[in-house]
Design a protein around this motif. Structure first.
Motif, PDB file in Angstrom:
ATOM      1  N   ARG A  49      56.336 -91.474  53.433  1.00 53.49           N
ATOM      2  CA  ARG A  49      55.810 -89.475  52.653  1.00 53.49           C
ATOM      3  C   ARG A  49      56.526 -89.619  54.184  1.00 53.49           C
ATOM      4  O   ARG A  49      56.610 -88.525  54.782  1.00 53.49           O
ATOM      5  CB  ARG A  49      54.287 -89.674  53.512  1.00 53.49           C
ATOM      6  CG  ARG A  49      53.410 -89.641  52.204  1.00 53.49           C
ATOM      7  CD  ARG A  49      52.432 -88.635  51.895  1.00 53.49           C
ATOM      8  NE  ARG A  49      51.220 -88.951  53.648  1.00 53.49           N
ATOM      9  CZ  ARG A  49      50.289 -90.167  53.268  1.00 53.49           C
ATOM     10  NH1 ARG A  49      50.155 -89.955  52.295  1.00 53.49           N
ATOM     11  NH2 ARG A  49      49.848 -90.301  54.173  1.00 53.49           N
ATOM     12  N   GLY A  50      56.364 -90.546  54.595  1.00 53.03           N
ATOM     13  CA  GLY A  50      57.625 -90.208  56.253  1.00 53.03           C
ATOM     14  C   GLY A  50      56.201 -90.001  56.952  1.00 53.03           C
ATOM     15  O   GLY A  50      55.254 -89.947  57.122  1.00 53.03           O
ATOM     16  N   LEU A  51      57.193 -89.898  58.273  1.00 56.56           N
ATOM     17  CA  LEU A  51      55.755 -89.685  59.980  1.00 56.56           C
ATOM     18  C   LEU A  51      55.417 -88.677  60.014  1.00 56.56           C
ATOM     19  O   LEU A  51      54.731 -88.758  60.199  1.00 56.56           O
ATOM     20  CB  LEU A  51      57.677 -90.160  61.582  1.00 56.56           C
ATOM     21  CG  LEU A  51      56.491 -90.547  62.917  1.00 56.56           C
ATOM     22  CD1 LEU A  51      55.114 -91.612  62.387  1.00 56.56           C
ATOM     23  CD2 LEU A  51      57.548 -90.658  63.603  1.00 56.56           C
ATOM     24  N   GLU A  52      55.964 -87.830  59.831  1.00 59.04           N
ATOM     25  CA  GLU A  52      55.873 -85.877  59.476  1.00 59.04           C
ATOM     26  C   GLU A  52      54.834 -86.383  59.043  1.00 59.04           C
ATOM     27  O   GLU A  52      53.109 -86.212  59.066  1.00 59.04           O
ATOM     28  CB  GLU A  52      57.669 -85.153  59.396  1.00 59.04           C
ATOM     29  CG  GLU A  52      56.050 -83.844  59.581  1.00 59.04           C
ATOM     30  CD  GLU A  52      56.164 -83.513  60.861  1.00 59.04           C
ATOM     31  OE1 GLU A  52      55.537 -82.453  60.884  1.00 59.04           O
ATOM     32  OE2 GLU A  52      56.655 -83.808  61.453  1.00 59.04           O
ATOM     33  N   ARG A  55      51.939 -88.030  61.094  1.00 53.76           N
ATOM     34  CA  ARG A  55      51.509 -87.415  61.304  1.00 53.76           C
ATOM     35  C   ARG A  55      49.989 -86.217  61.389  1.00 53.76           C
ATOM     36  O   ARG A  55      48.942 -85.770  61.721  1.00 53.76           O
ATOM     37  CB  ARG A  55      52.820 -85.861  62.057  1.00 53.76           C
ATOM     38  CG  ARG A  55      52.259 -85.744  63.883  1.00 53.76           C
ATOM     39  CD  ARG A  55      53.238 -85.194  64.455  1.00 53.76           C
ATOM     40  NE  ARG A  55      53.427 -84.021  63.679  1.00 53.76           N
ATOM     41  CZ  ARG A  55      53.031 -82.678  63.092  1.00 53.76           C
ATOM     42  NH1 ARG A  55      51.639 -82.559  64.404  1.00 53.76           N
ATOM     43  NH2 ARG A  55      53.585 -81.298  62.109  1.00 53.76           N
ATOM     44  N   GLN A  56      50.785 -85.383  59.987  1.00 55.28           N
ATOM     45  CA  GLN A  56      49.790 -83.821  59.349  1.00 55.28           C
ATOM     46  C   GLN A  56      47.887 -84.722  59.903  1.00 55.28           C
ATOM     47  O   GLN A  56      47.641 -84.489  58.853  1.00 55.28           O
ATOM     48  CB  GLN A  56      50.554 -83.695  58.399  1.00 55.28           C
ATOM     49  CG  GLN A  56      51.672 -82.640  58.707  1.00 55.28           C
ATOM     50  CD  GLN A  56      52.617 -82.025  57.784  1.00 55.28           C
ATOM     51  OE1 GLN A  56      52.401 -82.048  56.630  1.00 55.28           O
ATOM     52  NE2 GLN A  56      53.668 -81.212  58.280  1.00 55.28           N
ATOM     53  N   GLU A  57      48.095 -85.516  58.466  1.00 55.61           N
ATOM     54  CA  GLU A  57      46.898 -86.419  58.051  1.00 55.61           C
ATOM     55  C   GLU A  57      46.387 -86.922  59.141  1.00 55.61           C
ATOM     56  O   GLU A  57      45.290 -86.618  59.384  1.00 55.61           O
ATOM     57  CB  GLU A  57      47.783 -87.342  57.522  1.00 55.61           C
ATOM     58  CG  GLU A  57      46.410 -88.145  56.833  1.00 55.61           C
ATOM     59  CD  GLU A  57      46.617 -89.395  55.793  1.00 55.61           C
ATOM     60  OE1 GLU A  57      45.684 -90.397  56.158  1.00 55.61           O
ATOM     61  OE2 GLU A  57      47.556 -89.441  55.204  1.00 55.61           O
ATOM     62  N   TYR A  69      48.898 -84.927  71.873  1.00 58.44           N
ATOM     63  CA  TYR A  69      49.710 -85.620  71.888  1.00 58.44           C
ATOM     64  C   TYR A  69      51.023 -84.837  71.851  1.00 58.44           C
ATOM     65  O   TYR A  69      51.927 -85.684  72.313  1.00 58.44           O
ATOM     66  CB  TYR A  69      49.838 -86.130  69.836  1.00 58.44           C
ATOM     67  CG  TYR A  69      50.739 -86.203  69.317  1.00 58.44           C
ATOM     68  CD1 TYR A  69      51.244 -87.540  69.710  1.00 58.44           C
ATOM     69  CD2 TYR A  69      51.975 -85.629  68.904  1.00 58.44           C
ATOM     70  CE1 TYR A  69      52.193 -88.598  68.907  1.00 58.44           C
ATOM     71  CE2 TYR A  69      53.011 -86.088  68.062  1.00 58.44           C
ATOM     72  CZ  TYR A  69      53.262 -87.421  68.359  1.00 58.44           C
ATOM     73  OH  TYR A  69      54.095 -88.313  67.396  1.00 58.44           O
ATOM     74  N   GLN A  70      50.938 -83.760  71.597  1.00 56.97           N
ATOM     75  CA  GLN A  70      51.748 -83.097  71.674  1.00 56.97           C
ATOM     76  C   GLN A  70      52.801 -82.457  73.693  1.00 56.97           C
ATOM     77  O   GLN A  70      53.416 -83.121  73.813  1.00 56.97           O
ATOM     78  CB  GLN A  70      52.240 -81.656  71.441  1.00 56.97           C
ATOM     79  CG  GLN A  70      52.087 -81.663  69.893  1.00 56.97           C
ATOM     80  CD  GLN A  70      53.499 -82.063  69.663  1.00 56.97           C
ATOM     81  OE1 GLN A  70      54.535 -82.228  70.113  1.00 56.97           O
ATOM     82  NE2 GLN A  70      53.753 -82.300  68.170  1.00 56.97           N
ATOM     83  N   ASP A  71      51.185 -82.806  74.370  1.00 56.29           N
ATOM     84  CA  ASP A  71      51.411 -82.655  75.899  1.00 56.29           C
ATOM     85  C   ASP A  71      51.532 -84.229  76.158  1.00 56.29           C
ATOM     86  O   ASP A  71      52.715 -84.146  76.804  1.00 56.29           O
ATOM     87  CB  ASP A  71      50.277 -82.069  76.482  1.00 56.29           C
ATOM     88  CG  ASP A  71      50.244 -82.187  77.535  1.00 56.29           C
ATOM     89  OD1 ASP A  71      50.594 -81.162  78.333  1.00 56.29           O
ATOM     90  OD2 ASP A  71      49.748 -83.142  78.728  1.00 56.29           O
ATOM     91  N   SER A  72      51.057 -85.231  75.571  1.00 56.11           N
ATOM     92  CA  SER A  72      51.911 -86.537  75.964  1.00 56.11           C
ATOM     93  C   SER A  72      53.286 -86.904  75.037  1.00 56.11           C
ATOM     94  O   SER A  72      54.001 -86.974  76.382  1.00 56.11           O
ATOM     95  CB  SER A  72      50.684 -87.336  75.989  1.00 56.11           C
ATOM     96  OG  SER A  72      51.411 -88.141  73.719  1.00 56.11           O
ATOM     97  N   ARG A  73      53.772 -86.203  74.458  1.00 60.04           N
ATOM     98  CA  ARG A  73      54.972 -86.343  74.574  1.00 60.04           C
ATOM     99  C   ARG A  73      55.631 -85.491  75.118  1.00 60.04           C
ATOM    100  O   ARG A  73      57.120 -86.277  75.340  1.00 60.04           O
ATOM    101  CB  ARG A  73      55.110 -85.874  72.945  1.00 60.04           C
ATOM    102  CG  ARG A  73      55.580 -86.385  71.792  1.00 60.04           C
ATOM    103  CD  ARG A  73      55.511 -86.421  70.014  1.00 60.04           C
ATOM    104  NE  ARG A  73      56.942 -86.371  70.177  1.00 60.04           N
ATOM    105  CZ  ARG A  73      57.008 -84.830  69.671  1.00 60.04           C
ATOM    106  NH1 ARG A  73      56.827 -83.901  68.761  1.00 60.04           N
ATOM    107  NH2 ARG A  73      58.825 -85.607  69.957  1.00 60.04           N
TER     108      ARG A  73
END
Length: 177
Positions: A49-52, A55-57, A69-73
């Motif tokens: 399914r890939g990384l995306e 991530r969604q799961e 997670y987005q903040d840390s990225r």
């Protein structure tokens, strides 16, 4: 009398007493037993399914975890950009800390994104200590079907607002600059 069975592997035949395992081509083979196709493991299923998809799961139904997670990225991207400027300036972490008047541990936390979001003044002080022409900017925009639509972009560092203004109105695809 002992029963014997034949096992054929890679073009060679060998015999063994029934029920015994004989090693062929480095694999244990049980005579008379066919091997089934291996089911994909959970980890292999994620890879398809890939990384995306993974991530969604992981973040499904957990918006606060996804925001963290987005903040840390984003902090990690800022830290990597700062570290790049320090290295381009030929400075060690200790040298930069000394020039900026900070402890080496504070500089390390900025670069590794383990500190909270730095203030704009701290980013500007870091860049000034590097002696670089790098500029700090602010981009405001919205996600779009094609990536990210930039509504406005400006520098924050030295009053040269026009430096990033040409980015306004553009759409930037993910992973592209």
């Amino acid at each position: 009398m002992t029963k014997r069975s034949s096992v054929r592997a890679a073009g060679a035949t060998t015999t063994a007493p029934a029920g015994k395992t004989r090693t062929l081509a480095g694999q244990g083979v049980k005579p008379g037993k066919q091997t089934k196709a291996k089911k994909p493991t959970k980890r292999e299923g994620h890879a398809s399914r890939g990384l995306e998809g993974l991530r969604q799961e992981v973040f499904e139904g957990k918006p606060e975890a996804e925001r963290a997670y987005q903040d840390s990225r984003q902090r990690a991207q800022l830290g990597a950009g700062l570290k790049l400027q320090r290295r381009r300036a030929g400075l060690t972490l200790r040298q930069l800390a000394e020039k900026a008047g900070w402890s080496p541990s504070y500089v390390s936390r900025l670069e590794s994104a383990t500190a909270p979001w730095p203030k704009v003044d701290s980013i500007l002080r870091y860049l000034a200590a590097c002696g670089t022409d790098a500029r700090c900017g602010l981009v405001i925009g919205q996600p779009s079907a094609n990536g990210f639509h930039i509504d406005s972009a400006t520098t924050i560092s030295d009053g040269r607002e026009a430096l990033f203004e040409h980015l306004a109105g553009r759409t930037v695809a993910p992973g592209k600059a």
